[in-house]
Design an enzyme around this catalytic site. Structure first.
Site, PDB file in Angstrom:
ATOM      1  N   GLU A  24      29.093  41.346  37.646  1.00  0.00           N
ATOM      2  CA  GLU A  24      28.596  42.113  37.036  1.00  0.00           C
ATOM      3  C   GLU A  24      27.613  43.513  37.055  1.00  0.00           C
ATOM      4  OE1 GLU A  24      27.497  37.933  36.151  1.00  0.00           O
ATOM      5  OE2 GLU A  24      27.462  38.841  38.043  1.00  0.00           O
ATOM      6  N   CYS A  60      21.675  39.991  37.970  1.00  0.00           N
ATOM      7  CA  CYS A  60      21.894  41.103  36.792  1.00  0.00           C
ATOM      8  C   CYS A  60      21.712  40.902  35.369  1.00  0.00           C
ATOM      9  CB  CYS A  60      24.066  40.253  36.936  1.00  0.00           C
ATOM     10  SG  CYS A  60      24.842  39.955  38.631  1.00  0.00           S
ATOM     11  N   HIS A  99      27.659  41.934  42.286  1.00  0.00           N
ATOM     12  CA  HIS A  99      28.040  40.664  42.047  1.00  0.00           C
ATOM     13  C   HIS A  99      29.017  41.587  41.306  1.00  0.00           C
ATOM     14  CE1 HIS A  99      23.515  38.030  42.239  1.00  0.00           C
ATOM     15  NE2 HIS A  99      24.123  38.995  43.762  1.00  0.00           N
TER      16      HIS A  99
END
Length: 141
Positions: free
Chosen positions: A44, A75, A42
């Protein structure tokens, strides 16, 4: 937004993130899940990893993470563990958000760290980018 657009052009869900310390961007990330065949890639998470390497420490104290979409549980957990001070995001994720829409891990009173949270910043632009991406996906099927 630039990182999210880069993700979209690589056929990834258009989410981008940057981490700032002292007014300077120290790390950038964009969704790379398909590219890396990694469900944890992801935006993040990738930005957090880069920031930790750059600072040579796992605690990202006094940093702000800006992301185009409300962080998910994965996250949010990493944000708490990294001790990121502040999280600012664009669009709320009413299906998987963990900064207040579905759950609120970032400010959970039992956890040992709570981040400041601001949502809706560039929310219209973030939402439009996501909608356009998924609209194009539906048309191509």
């Amino acid at each position: 937004m630039a990182e999210a657009r880069r993700a979209a052009s690589a056929d990834e869900v258009p989410v981008g993130a940057v981490i700032v310390l002292g007014g300077k961007v120290i790390a950038r990330g964009r969704n790379r899940i398909r590219e890396r065949v990694d469900p944890t890639a992801h935006a993040e998470i990738l930005a957090i990893r880069k920031a930790a390497r750059r600072l040579k420490q796992e605690r990202l104290i006094d940093t702000t993470l800006y992301t185009t979409m409300e962080p998910c549980v994965l996250c949010a957990g990493a944000i708490v563990l990294a001790r990121i001070k502040r999280v600012v995001f664009g669009v709320w994720d009413h299906k998987a958000g963990a900064a207040g829409s579905v759950v609120d891990l970032l400010r959970h009173p039992v956890l040992n760290h709570r981040a400041e949270v601001g949502g809706g910043v560039l929310g219209i632009d973030s939402r439009r980018l996501l909608q356009d991406f998924f609209r194009a996906k539906r048309r191509s099927k």
